[in-house]
Write a protein that holds these residues in place. Structure first.
Motif, short mmCIF file in Angstrom:
data_model
loop_
_atom_site.label_atom_id
_atom_site.label_comp_id
_atom_site.label_asym_id
_atom_site.label_seq_id
_atom_site.Cartn_x
_atom_site.Cartn_y
_atom_site.Cartn_z
N LYS A 66 -3.91 -2.88 -5.54
CA LYS A 66 -3.11 -1.79 -4.99
C LYS A 66 -1.63 -2.04 -5.26
O LYS A 66 -1.23 -3.01 -5.90
CB LYS A 66 -3.38 -1.64 -3.49
N GLU A 91 -1.26 -3.31 1.32
CA GLU A 91 -2.34 -2.39 0.93
C GLU A 91 -3.54 -3.16 0.38
O GLU A 91 -4.70 -2.81 0.66
CB GLU A 91 -1.84 -1.39 -0.11
N SER A 114 -7.19 -3.02 2.25
CA SER A 114 -8.26 -2.35 1.50
C SER A 114 -9.37 -3.31 1.07
O SER A 114 -10.24 -2.92 0.29
CB SER A 114 -7.68 -1.65 0.27
#
Length: 621
Positions: free
Chosen positions: A233, A238, A242
């Motif tokens: 990402k 992030e 994720s």
């Protein structure tokens, strides 16, 4: 006090006379030596020229303090082990940095041959480091984004045109990286020449551990996506948030993709590493677990004909070089390039010198010359910059493997670089069978090891503040970026140091019945806390006996000591007494005090010297 001055001055005069005599004798000896050296030089000039090449050859072979050919067999065998360790790591770190595996291999070659030949740490091995992947990746991404924004702007372009611009952006980012690496190396070389090697070690352990743990989190979270053949990402936070999404992709391919096959390959890689490290036969322990894991994963993916992404290495190594161009000079006008170069030099130097310190603890041979090692790293990074490769540092994984394999001189590091060069030139097609997910899995494992949870327990033993600095450094690195996290850690460490040297706890206990008082001092009594100390002393009743407890006092400066002495005179004049161990106070806080023969900077009150009763009463600490 005045009565004691005469003998001291007399001794001082006698001492000065001896110094003067010694100085005259030294000057005469110096002139005689110069005269003798001049006469000898003229008569022995041909013989000295005859041995000039022999001395130069010995100097070159000695390198970092050991003869390169003193243990060729041991170094040869150790170089093979280090080569096997470095091969998968060079490619994995390159992929994590956002460049071709060839760039990582070139850095490994330069780290072995160039840095190994000039090294000041005999058994350290240099190459691309996991600790710099985040910095390099972020810089490359920003340079590519800026290039694309300049070329495209708000205009709509076709897919073919955009792909061509993105290819140009990739080459431009490599060119910018080469400039940054070259500048960082030049800064390292300058620092080594100026003998600043020791200064790069002056970093709080909590900041170093926090930096490594933060980098470990970023590597772990980004390479977790690579391990399932997905793209990382935009930033570390992030990537971290994720990870559950990547787990789902690896377990349940809802979109019909082959993420689950890559995840199986990555899982097999990590399982192989763990099993090999734990259950491999003692005779095979020298074979590094990452190499075994890559071989197993490659055979598995090839035999099962899995649709996974493999590593792409060019057949011609020269195709991977990004040599300087005219655009390189224009990049020197960019502030981002200079800032990144300074940060890179600082991080690379700190990691290298900390690695050298750790390696020194693993063997009993010659110690590290930090300035020479810093200069060698500078030359190596300047070479990497010219070739368009990744930055390099001394790496603890390869260095520890080098020591444990029995290396004795830098020859092992040089040979490992030559093996890397021979492998990529003669057998480049072999590397194309390596699954990218396997290298991502190795870095997931490496990132986990960098987090090192045991470091928190060690820091906790030195106080909660150290853990707080560690946690703040990690959090800011993950949420913001590497540079900001390091700066936050350094600022917090400086604030803690300032607090310790300015904080003073002065607690006064008064016993009205016994007409006594006790003053407990803790911390640092400096002029900054002079008003606080004076305020506490003013609360002491005029006719009590004050005992001063300074067992927990870390430091006292002249201003506070002078205040205490003057207050003691005034207190005794009003009928009170001060009970304190002056001799111990001087011995503890003034250059070794009387124990080392130094005169105290400020005398105790005359009344305390003259009163034998006060000399017999010691402070109850």
């Amino acid at each position: 006090m005045a009565g004691r001055a005469g003998p001291s001055n007399q001794l001082c005069f006698q001492h000065n006379d001896r110094l003067a005599c010694g100085r005259e004798h030294a000057i005469d000896s110096f002139h005689q030596a110069i005269k003798h050296r001049t006469m000898t030089h003229t008569s022995n000039a041909p013989q000295q020229q005859k041995h000039l090449w022999q001395r130069t050859r010995r100097s070159l072979l000695a390198g970092s303090g050991v003869h390169l050919l003193s243990a060729p067999r041991r170094d040869f065998l150790a170089s093979l082990v280090v080569f096997l360790v470095a091969l998968p790591l060079c490619m994995g770190i390159a992929i994590a940095s956002g460049v071709s595996p060839a760039q990582g291999l070139i850095t490994g070659i330069v780290g072995g041959v160039v840095a190994g030949a000039l090294t000041g740490s005999p058994l350290s091995v240099s190459g691309p480091a996991a600790g710099l992947t985040v910095l390099v990746f972020d810089f490359l991404q920003s340079q590519r984004a800026e290039f694309i924004a300049r070329r495209i702007g708000d205009a709509a372009v076709g897919e073919t045109t955009r792909a061509a611009i993105e290819a140009e952006a990739y080459q431009f980012s490599l060119l910018a990286l080469g400039v940054v690496v070259f500048l960082g190396g030049a800064l390292q070389l300058t620092a080594g020449v100026l003998r600043m090697g020791q200064w790069f070690r002056a970093v709080s352990p909590s900041v170093i551990q926090g930096m490594l743990a933060g980098i470990g989190v970023l590597i772990f979270s980004s390479q977790f996506h690579v391990m399932v053949d997905d793209s990382p990402k935009a930033n570390g936070l992030e990537n971290l948030l994720s990870i559950p999404e990547a787990v789902i992709k690896g377990l349940i391919p809802l979109d019909g993709s082959t993420h689950h096959l890559a995840a199986a390959t990555g899982a097999l890689t990590i399982i192989t590493i763990l099993l090999w490290e734990r259950f491999s036969p003692q005779k095979l322990k020298s074979i590094p677990a990452p190499l075994v894991a890559v071989i197993v994963a490659s055979l598995f993916a090839t035999a099962m004909q899995l649709s996974v992404i493999n590593v792409q290495v060019p057949r011609n190594l020269l195709d991977s070089l990004t040599l300087p161009t005219i655009d390189s000079l224009r990049l020197l006008q960019s502030p981002d390039v200079w800032i990144t170069a300074v940060v890179l030099a600082a991080i690379a130097s700190a990691e290298t010198l900390l690695c050298a310190t750790a390696v020194d603890q693993m063997h009993t041979g010659p110690r590290t010359n930090y300035d020479r090692e810093l200069a060698a790293q500078g030359v190596g990074n300047m070479t990497c910059g010219v070739l368009g490769a990744l930055p390099m540092t001394a790496v603890i994984v390869r260095s520890s493997a080098n020591v444990h394999a029995g290396a004795r001189t830098p020859l092992s590091a040089i040979l490992h670089g030559l093996w890397l060069l021979a492998f990529i030139v003669l057998l480049p097609d072999v590397l194309n069978y390596v699954p990218r997910a396997s290298l991502g899995a190795i870095l997931v494992y490496t990132g986990y090891k960098l987090m090192n949870p045991t470091a928190v327990r060690r820091l906790w033993a030195f106080g909660k503040s150290e853990v707080a600095i560690y946690a703040a450094t990690v959090a800011v690195i993950v949420i913001e970026d590497l540079l900001t996290g390091i700066v936050v850690g350094l600022v917090l460490s400086a604030a803690k140091l300032l607090y310790r040297f300015s904080h003073l706890s002065a607690r006064l206990e008064i016993d009205a019945e016994k007409r006594t008082a006790r003053l407990h001092l803790q911390g640092a009594a400096t002029f900054i806390r002079l008003p606080q100390l004076a305020s506490v002393l003013e609360r002491v009743p005029p006719d009590v006996e004050l005992h001063v407890d300074f067992d927990r006092l870390n430091y006292i400066d002249h201003a506070c000591l002078d205040l205490l002495i003057n207050w003691a005179r005034q207190h005794e004049a009003s009928g009170g007494r001060l009970v304190i161990n002056w001799e111990s106070l001087y011995a503890n806080f003034y250059r070794g005090g009387n124990a080392n023969g130094h005169q105290p900077i400020a005398p105790a009150p005359d009344s305390l010297h003259d009163d034998q009763d006060d000399q017999q009463v010691k402070a109850a600490s």
